[in-house]
Design an enzyme around this catalytic site. Structure first.
Site, PDB file in Angstrom:
ATOM      1  N   SER A 110      20.854  11.880   6.712  1.00  0.00           N
ATOM      2  CA  SER A 110      20.365  13.242   6.489  1.00  0.00           C
ATOM      3  C   SER A 110      21.530  14.227   6.462  1.00  0.00           C
ATOM      4  O   SER A 110      22.489  14.087   7.228  1.00  0.00           O
ATOM      5  CB  SER A 110      19.408  13.642   7.613  1.00  0.00           C
ATOM      6  OG  SER A 110      19.157  15.041   7.587  1.00  0.00           O
ATOM      7  N   GLN A 130      21.379  12.030   1.912  1.00  0.00           N
ATOM      8  CA  GLN A 130      20.156  12.818   1.637  1.00  0.00           C
ATOM      9  C   GLN A 130      20.443  14.311   1.722  1.00  0.00           C
ATOM     10  O   GLN A 130      21.066  14.785   2.675  1.00  0.00           O
ATOM     11  CB  GLN A 130      19.045  12.446   2.631  1.00  0.00           C
ATOM     12  CG  GLN A 130      17.754  13.236   2.426  1.00  0.00           C
ATOM     13  CD  GLN A 130      17.617  14.417   3.373  1.00  0.00           C
ATOM     14  OE1 GLN A 130      18.066  14.343   4.511  1.00  0.00           O
ATOM     15  NE2 GLN A 130      17.019  15.499   2.921  1.00  0.00           N
ATOM     16  N   TYR A 132      18.698  18.328   1.252  1.00  0.00           N
ATOM     17  CA  TYR A 132      17.627  19.276   0.968  1.00  0.00           C
ATOM     18  C   TYR A 132      18.165  20.272  -0.044  1.00  0.00           C
ATOM     19  O   TYR A 132      19.368  20.350  -0.281  1.00  0.00           O
ATOM     20  CB  TYR A 132      17.207  20.006   2.249  1.00  0.00           C
ATOM     21  CG  TYR A 132      16.436  19.171   3.236  1.00  0.00           C
ATOM     22  CD1 TYR A 132      15.145  18.743   2.948  1.00  0.00           C
ATOM     23  CD2 TYR A 132      16.985  18.809   4.462  1.00  0.00           C
ATOM     24  CE1 TYR A 132      14.418  17.993   3.859  1.00  0.00           C
ATOM     25  CE2 TYR A 132      16.265  18.057   5.381  1.00  0.00           C
ATOM     26  CZ  TYR A 132      14.990  17.648   5.071  1.00  0.00           C
ATOM     27  OH  TYR A 132      14.279  16.911   5.971  1.00  0.00           O
ATOM     28  N   THR A 158      15.290  15.443  -0.929  1.00  0.00           N
ATOM     29  CA  THR A 158      13.992  15.639  -0.280  1.00  0.00           C
ATOM     30  C   THR A 158      13.542  17.060  -0.544  1.00  0.00           C
ATOM     31  O   THR A 158      14.224  18.005  -0.155  1.00  0.00           O
ATOM     32  CB  THR A 158      14.109  15.402   1.239  1.00  0.00           C
ATOM     33  OG1 THR A 158      14.710  14.125   1.471  1.00  0.00           O
ATOM     34  CG2 THR A 158      12.749  15.448   1.915  1.00  0.00           C
ATOM     35  N   LYS A 256      12.496  12.127  -2.886  1.00  0.00           N
ATOM     36  CA  LYS A 256      11.704  11.699  -1.724  1.00  0.00           C
ATOM     37  C   LYS A 256      10.583  12.704  -1.464  1.00  0.00           C
ATOM     38  O   LYS A 256      10.810  13.904  -1.477  1.00  0.00           O
ATOM     39  CB  LYS A 256      12.616  11.599  -0.501  1.00  0.00           C
ATOM     40  CG  LYS A 256      11.945  11.221   0.802  1.00  0.00           C
ATOM     41  CD  LYS A 256      12.999  10.886   1.856  1.00  0.00           C
ATOM     42  CE  LYS A 256      12.385  10.585   3.201  1.00  0.00           C
ATOM     43  NZ  LYS A 256      11.938  11.776   3.915  1.00  0.00           N
ATOM     44  N   HIS A 280       6.656  12.838   4.506  1.00  0.00           N
ATOM     45  CA  HIS A 280       7.655  13.296   5.471  1.00  0.00           C
ATOM     46  C   HIS A 280       7.260  12.890   6.899  1.00  0.00           C
ATOM     47  O   HIS A 280       7.468  13.629   7.861  1.00  0.00           O
ATOM     48  CB  HIS A 280       7.840  14.812   5.383  1.00  0.00           C
ATOM     49  CG  HIS A 280       9.233  15.290   5.652  1.00  0.00           C
ATOM     50  ND1 HIS A 280      10.051  15.822   4.674  1.00  0.00           N
ATOM     51  CD2 HIS A 280       9.974  15.315   6.789  1.00  0.00           C
ATOM     52  CE1 HIS A 280      11.210  16.167   5.213  1.00  0.00           C
ATOM     53  NE2 HIS A 280      11.187  15.862   6.495  1.00  0.00           N
ATOM     54  N   ASP A 311       7.557   5.475   2.427  1.00  0.00           N
ATOM     55  CA  ASP A 311       7.835   5.599   3.860  1.00  0.00           C
ATOM     56  C   ASP A 311       6.726   6.383   4.524  1.00  0.00           C
ATOM     57  O   ASP A 311       6.055   7.202   3.897  1.00  0.00           O
ATOM     58  CB  ASP A 311       9.208   6.254   4.104  1.00  0.00           C
ATOM     59  CG  ASP A 311       9.241   7.736   3.740  1.00  0.00           C
ATOM     60  OD1 ASP A 311       8.755   8.548   4.540  1.00  0.00           O
ATOM     61  OD2 ASP A 311       9.756   8.070   2.659  1.00  0.00           O
ATOM     62  N   GLY A 312       6.505   6.068   5.812  1.00  0.00           N
ATOM     63  CA  GLY A 312       5.471   6.738   6.596  1.00  0.00           C
ATOM     64  C   GLY A 312       4.554   5.742   7.258  1.00  0.00           C
ATOM     65  O   GLY A 312       3.783   5.064   6.590  1.00  0.00           O
ATOM     66  N   GLY A 313       4.653   5.622   8.568  1.00  0.00           N
ATOM     67  CA  GLY A 313       3.725   4.797   9.327  1.00  0.00           C
ATOM     68  C   GLY A 313       4.068   3.322   9.429  1.00  0.00           C
ATOM     69  O   GLY A 313       3.273   2.561   9.984  1.00  0.00           O
ATOM     70  N   ARG A 315       5.310   0.242  11.048  1.00  0.00           N
ATOM     71  CA  ARG A 315       5.601  -0.128  12.439  1.00  0.00           C
ATOM     72  C   ARG A 315       5.775  -1.627  12.630  1.00  0.00           C
ATOM     73  O   ARG A 315       6.070  -2.083  13.729  1.00  0.00           O
ATOM     74  CB  ARG A 315       4.471   0.344  13.365  1.00  0.00           C
ATOM     75  CG  ARG A 315       4.206   1.833  13.338  1.00  0.00           C
ATOM     76  CD  ARG A 315       5.347   2.628  13.964  1.00  0.00           C
ATOM     77  NE  ARG A 315       5.060   4.050  13.959  1.00  0.00           N
ATOM     78  CZ  ARG A 315       5.429   4.888  12.969  1.00  0.00           C
ATOM     79  NH1 ARG A 315       6.131   4.436  11.935  1.00  0.00           N
ATOM     80  NH2 ARG A 315       5.132   6.167  13.035  1.00  0.00           N
ATOM     81  N   GLY A 334      11.340   5.416   9.637  1.00  0.00           N
ATOM     82  CA  GLY A 334      11.734   6.628  10.344  1.00  0.00           C
ATOM     83  C   GLY A 334      11.653   6.413  11.842  1.00  0.00           C
ATOM     84  O   GLY A 334      12.577   5.916  12.473  1.00  0.00           O
ATOM     85  N   ARG A 335      10.507   6.730  12.410  1.00  0.00           N
ATOM     86  CA  ARG A 335      10.367   6.670  13.869  1.00  0.00           C
ATOM     87  C   ARG A 335      10.691   5.303  14.458  1.00  0.00           C
ATOM     88  O   ARG A 335      11.244   5.216  15.555  1.00  0.00           O
ATOM     89  CB  ARG A 335       8.957   7.084  14.274  1.00  0.00           C
ATOM     90  CG  ARG A 335       8.681   8.569  14.068  1.00  0.00           C
ATOM     91  CD  ARG A 335       7.247   8.907  14.356  1.00  0.00           C
ATOM     92  NE  ARG A 335       6.935  10.313  14.146  1.00  0.00           N
ATOM     93  CZ  ARG A 335       6.683  10.866  12.968  1.00  0.00           C
ATOM     94  NH1 ARG A 335       6.713  10.129  11.864  1.00  0.00           N
ATOM     95  NH2 ARG A 335       6.409  12.147  12.866  1.00  0.00           N
TER      96      ARG A 335
HETATM   97  C1  FMN Z   1      12.307  13.401  13.851  1.00  0.00           C
HETATM   98  C2  FMN Z   1      12.337  13.256  12.369  1.00  0.00           C
HETATM   99  C3  FMN Z   1      13.344  13.884  11.605  1.00  0.00           C
HETATM  100  C4  FMN Z   1      13.353  13.751  10.209  1.00  0.00           C
HETATM  101  N1  FMN Z   1      14.371  14.338   9.478  1.00  0.00           N
HETATM  102  C5  FMN Z   1      14.404  14.152   8.117  1.00  0.00           C
HETATM  103  C6  FMN Z   1      15.482  14.655   7.337  1.00  0.00           C
HETATM  104  O1  FMN Z   1      16.413  15.276   7.834  1.00  0.00           O
HETATM  105  N2  FMN Z   1      15.447  14.432   5.991  1.00  0.00           N
HETATM  106  C7  FMN Z   1      14.426  13.728   5.374  1.00  0.00           C
HETATM  107  O2  FMN Z   1      14.438  13.539   4.154  1.00  0.00           O
HETATM  108  N3  FMN Z   1      13.406  13.233   6.110  1.00  0.00           N
HETATM  109  C8  FMN Z   1      13.372  13.414   7.446  1.00  0.00           C
HETATM  110  N4  FMN Z   1      12.355  12.869   8.185  1.00  0.00           N
HETATM  111  C9  FMN Z   1      11.326  12.059   7.510  1.00  0.00           C
HETATM  112  C10 FMN Z   1      11.745  10.594   7.472  1.00  0.00           C
HETATM  113  O3  FMN Z   1      12.826  10.373   6.600  1.00  0.00           O
HETATM  114  C11 FMN Z   1      10.598   9.706   6.981  1.00  0.00           C
HETATM  115  O4  FMN Z   1      10.066  10.251   5.790  1.00  0.00           O
HETATM  116  C12 FMN Z   1       9.475   9.559   8.017  1.00  0.00           C
HETATM  117  O5  FMN Z   1       9.978   9.548   9.326  1.00  0.00           O
HETATM  118  C13 FMN Z   1       8.694   8.271   7.750  1.00  0.00           C
HETATM  119  O6  FMN Z   1       7.617   8.152   8.622  1.00  0.00           O
HETATM  120  P1  FMN Z   1       7.668   7.251   9.962  1.00  0.00           P
HETATM  121  O7  FMN Z   1       8.417   8.061  10.955  1.00  0.00           O
HETATM  122  O8  FMN Z   1       6.248   7.058  10.298  1.00  0.00           O
HETATM  123  O9  FMN Z   1       8.391   5.972   9.611  1.00  0.00           O
HETATM  124  C14 FMN Z   1      12.338  12.995   9.580  1.00  0.00           C
HETATM  125  C15 FMN Z   1      11.358  12.363  10.352  1.00  0.00           C
HETATM  126  C16 FMN Z   1      11.348  12.475  11.732  1.00  0.00           C
HETATM  127  C17 FMN Z   1      10.284  11.764  12.529  1.00  0.00           C
END
Ligand code: FMN
Length: 394
Positions: A110, A130, A132, A158, A256, A280, A311-313, A315, A334-335
């Site tokens: 990021s 990445q 913004y 993004t 993204k 996101h 991406d998203g969810g 686990r 991500g998480r």
């Molecule tokens: C704490 C946190 C910070 C994030 N910061 C960014 C970021 O700086 N740039 C970005 O493109 N996405 C960011 N994201 C989104 C993640 O890249 C990703 O899309 C998302 O975490 C995927 O979902 P998941 O956490 O369920 O895997 C962030 C997500 C979290 C949880």
């Protein structure tokens, strides 16, 4: 405090350890979504709605999980999504990059991250940078060129950020200091909070929050708060702007945050090489459905033209397999890796990637496939009404 803690068997266990290890406010900043949390909840709930259709004999003794994404060969269809909060661990993004490299996969950094792109790209030659849409065109290009010079092999842009700062779960409790209050109120997705709170807990002092990758030449880094303010004031990008930036970069380029078929088609027209179907992580416009629900229609429409990532969810390895069966080429985490990082530093992130790999392998075995490339909707039980075909008639 953040040393290696030994092996864990699931991402859920990594999350429990992260919850124990991190200050409460830091942990909740990682977990929570925006507003009511509808989107963040749906991201995992949707995966749970999908079932598998396994075979019992004629299974494959050898299973191949390797693929390519954005021109990079990766040993499993999983790589690191950019997040701005990796200062939950002193080694931050460098530890994550090393872990990804050790497991043969790519890193995304990021532009709001805590470590310079030079250090991260040195730790993993498969690093995507990445950005913004913030600052002038000249600044965008200079930032991108700095990443290129550092060795970044792909650019992720993004644009799904709508500056919503309310969360029903409440803001972390912080000492009475006006500047910090303001900073925390305006911080996107808690980028600032974790680092500050963690350092505060350890050193009992307020750290100097900066975003080192937002300075184009490696010179003095802007403060985090200043950078966020500039972002809020930057004119929002048009599709022509996306095409322009893609041209400036010239190499593998991902947009993204795509959730609609019409946007996916416009992204193709803008010349991108990849999109990530993403909300996101549920941190943006609450009420946006889980990306896994929007994926099938998008993959149908543009899967032949661009690489479709989700991406998203995610686990577990089974989630990865579900996404691939519905048309994704790979997924980003991500998480899951943030919890691994909090639980065990580099080793914790490696542990999470190992969990993904073995979960993918188990699912491939059960489904009777020798390769991730053979997965398809017939491998899944997809309940009626599962999909959300957004922007399909536009
Ligand atoms: C704490 C946190 C910070 C994030 N910061 C960014 C970021 O700086 N740039 C970005 O493109 N996405 C960011 N994201 C989104 C993640 O890249 C990703 O899309 C998302 O975490 C995927 O979902 P998941 O956490 O369920 O895997 C962030 C997500 C979290 C949880």
């Amino acid at each position: 405090m953040m040393g290696t803690t030994g092996w864990f068997e699931t991402v859920a266990e990594a999350q429990r350890r992260a919850a124990k290890r991190l200050p409460k406010s830091v942990y909740s900043a990682l977990v929570a979504g925006s507003e009511r949390g509808i989107s963040v909840d749906d991201n995992t709930a949707a995966f749970a709605e999908l079932g598998f259709a396994p075979h019992v004999a004629g299974l494959c003794a050898k299973r191949d999980t390797s693929t390519t994404v954005m021109g990079q060969s990766i040993s499993l269809p999983v790589f690191i999504s950019p997040t701005g909060v990796q200062a939950v661990h002193p080694d931050g993004e460098v530890a994550v990059a090393r872990a990804a490299a050790a497991r043969g996969t790519a890193m995304s950094l990021s532009s709001f991250a805590s470590k310079p792109v030079e250090d991260v790209a040195a730790a993993n030659p498969q690093t995507f940078f990445q950005m913004y849409w913030t600052g002038s065109r000249d600044e965008l290009v200079a930032r991108m060129e700095r990443a290129r010079a550092a060795g970044a092999v792909g650019l992720i842009v993004t644009t799904d950020w709508s500056f919503s700062h309310g969360r029903d779960w409440g803001s972390p409790s912080i000492p009475e200091r006006m500047d910090l209050r303001a900073m925390i109120r305006f911080a996107p997705e808690g980028i600032a909070r974790p680092r500050w709170l963690f350092d505060f807990a350890r050193a009992a002092k307020v750290p100097d929050l900066t975003a080192p990758n937002l300075s184009s030449d490696g010179g003095p880094a802007p403060t985090f708060f200043g950078a966020y303010g500039e972002w809020m004031q930057t004119p929002l990008p048009t599709w022509e702007d996306i095409a322009w930036l893609r041209e400036q970069w010239g190499g593998p380029f991902m947009l993204k945050g795509v959730m609609r078929v019409d946007d996916a088609k416009r992204a193709v027209d803008a010349g991108v090489s990849a999109i990530s179907v993403s909300n996101h992580g549920g941190n943006n416009l609450d009420g946006t459905p889980a990306p896994i629900r929007a994926l099938p229609a998008i993959a149908d429409a543009v899967g032949g033209d661009v690489e479709v990532v989700l991406d998203g969810g995610v686990r577990r390895g089974g989630d990865v397999v579900k996404a691939l069966a519905l048309g994704a080429r790979a997924v980003m985490l991500g998480r899951a890796y943030l919890w691994g990082l909090a639980a065990g530093g580099q080793a914790g992130v490696e542990n999470v990637l190992d969990i993904m790999r073995s979960g993918i392998d188990s699912a491939l075995l059960g489904l009777g496939h020798s390769s991730i490339h053979d997965l398809g909707p017939a491998d899944l039980l997809i309940p009626n009404g599962f999909g959300r075909d957004l922007g399909i008639d536009a």
